[in-house]
Design an enzyme around this catalytic site. Sequence first.
Site, PDB file in Angstrom:
ATOM      1  N   ASP A 298       0.860  -1.181   0.000  1.00  0.00           N
ATOM      2  CA  ASP A 298       0.000   0.000   0.000  1.00  0.00           C
ATOM      3  C   ASP A 298       0.894   1.228   0.000  1.00  0.00           C
ATOM      4  O   ASP A 298       1.165   1.841   1.030  1.00  0.00           O
ATOM      5  CB  ASP A 298      -0.919  -0.019   1.223  1.00  0.00           C
ATOM      6  CG  ASP A 298      -1.999   1.045   1.143  1.00  0.00           C
ATOM      7  OD1 ASP A 298      -2.050   1.766   0.129  1.00  0.00           O
ATOM      8  OD2 ASP A 298      -2.795   1.162   2.100  1.00  0.00           O
ATOM      9  N   ALA A 299       1.376   1.566  -1.191  1.00  0.00           N
ATOM     10  CA  ALA A 299       2.383   2.610  -1.344  1.00  0.00           C
ATOM     11  C   ALA A 299       1.843   3.884  -1.972  1.00  0.00           C
ATOM     12  O   ALA A 299       2.437   4.949  -1.843  1.00  0.00           O
ATOM     13  CB  ALA A 299       3.545   2.078  -2.196  1.00  0.00           C
ATOM     14  N   LYS A 300       0.739   3.768  -2.691  1.00  0.00           N
ATOM     15  CA  LYS A 300       0.088   4.911  -3.346  1.00  0.00           C
ATOM     16  C   LYS A 300       1.085   5.719  -4.172  1.00  0.00           C
ATOM     17  O   LYS A 300       1.117   6.951  -4.115  1.00  0.00           O
ATOM     18  CB  LYS A 300      -0.626   5.785  -2.314  1.00  0.00           C
ATOM     19  CG  LYS A 300      -1.720   5.032  -1.557  1.00  0.00           C
ATOM     20  CD  LYS A 300      -2.400   5.918  -0.540  1.00  0.00           C
ATOM     21  CE  LYS A 300      -3.503   5.176   0.208  1.00  0.00           C
ATOM     22  NZ  LYS A 300      -2.977   4.121   1.098  1.00  0.00           N
ATOM     23  N   ARG A 301       1.887   5.026  -4.964  1.00  0.00           N
ATOM     24  CA  ARG A 301       2.856   5.691  -5.826  1.00  0.00           C
ATOM     25  C   ARG A 301       2.172   6.192  -7.105  1.00  0.00           C
ATOM     26  O   ARG A 301       0.987   5.999  -7.310  1.00  0.00           O
ATOM     27  CB  ARG A 301       3.997   4.733  -6.171  1.00  0.00           C
ATOM     28  CG  ARG A 301       4.813   4.237  -4.976  1.00  0.00           C
ATOM     29  CD  ARG A 301       5.462   5.393  -4.222  1.00  0.00           C
ATOM     30  NE  ARG A 301       6.567   4.958  -3.374  1.00  0.00           N
ATOM     31  CZ  ARG A 301       6.511   4.774  -2.059  1.00  0.00           C
ATOM     32  NH1 ARG A 301       5.380   4.982  -1.432  1.00  0.00           N
ATOM     33  NH2 ARG A 301       7.579   4.390  -1.375  1.00  0.00           N
TER      34      ARG A 301
END
Length: 273
Positions: free
Chosen positions: A94-97
């Site tokens: 869950d990095a939301k890059r």
Amino acid sequence: MTIEELVKQIRLKKSFLCVGLDTDLEKIPKHLLQEEDPIFSFNKAIIDATQDFCVAYKPNIAFYEAYGLKGWKSLEKTIKYLNSNYPEQFTIADAKRGDIGNTSSRYAKAFFEELAFDAITIAPYMGRDSVEPFLEFKNKQTILLALTSNKGAFDFQTKKVDQKELYKEVLNVSKSYKNSENLMYVVGATKAEYLKDIREIVPDSFLLVPGVGAQGGNLHDVCKYGMNSSVGLLVNSSRGIIYASSKENFAAEAAQKAKEIQIQMKEELDKLN
């Protein structure tokens, strides 16, 4: 892991639960702070205790980056432990890059190759060339933020552009991306009433649904409007499971909470048959 393998695990375990590993040193049981690596010790105990009741784990990368190199090492140990001991579990960074193409390619290599996650969450704001580099990886899933569970989602995501809500435009346009079959979407459980419209746009895609539990999302409503013939859902619970207890029996309490959700999920899955 392929989507077919994920669906097989869902049907085998009668669960579509994803456990969020949002591990915070200020919240884990105090006795673990004496460990050499408290974050990994906590994660390992949670994973061992809950793995029978879930099909996926989702470390929120910010909770590891916050501790610098030590936190990153804890993340590496956690994903290695999962892949070595529970390879049937679907793993989500869950990095939301999301950045310009060459930068996205580096992010993709970091999480898909170096860390060997199965999936990563991506912010779609920068458009096609920020997303497609992630979609190039075979048997890896890119989970696009569509309609999130936070209050600020109404700032932009539900605003209308040319008479259409922005989140719907994101869904529609993303289907034209190269290798779009590797896309999944984040839809917050607190936005369950929107799922019917979302399913009209992406009827066959998997949806990652955070917000059940501590954030107030309702599992029944999520399933009523979001489930498809192949299930098509991963419902995440983080704080409600991993912080069920701050005592030495924390792992057993987490397992009990995961089991309670799994039992509810079994009831929903039985309706498909």
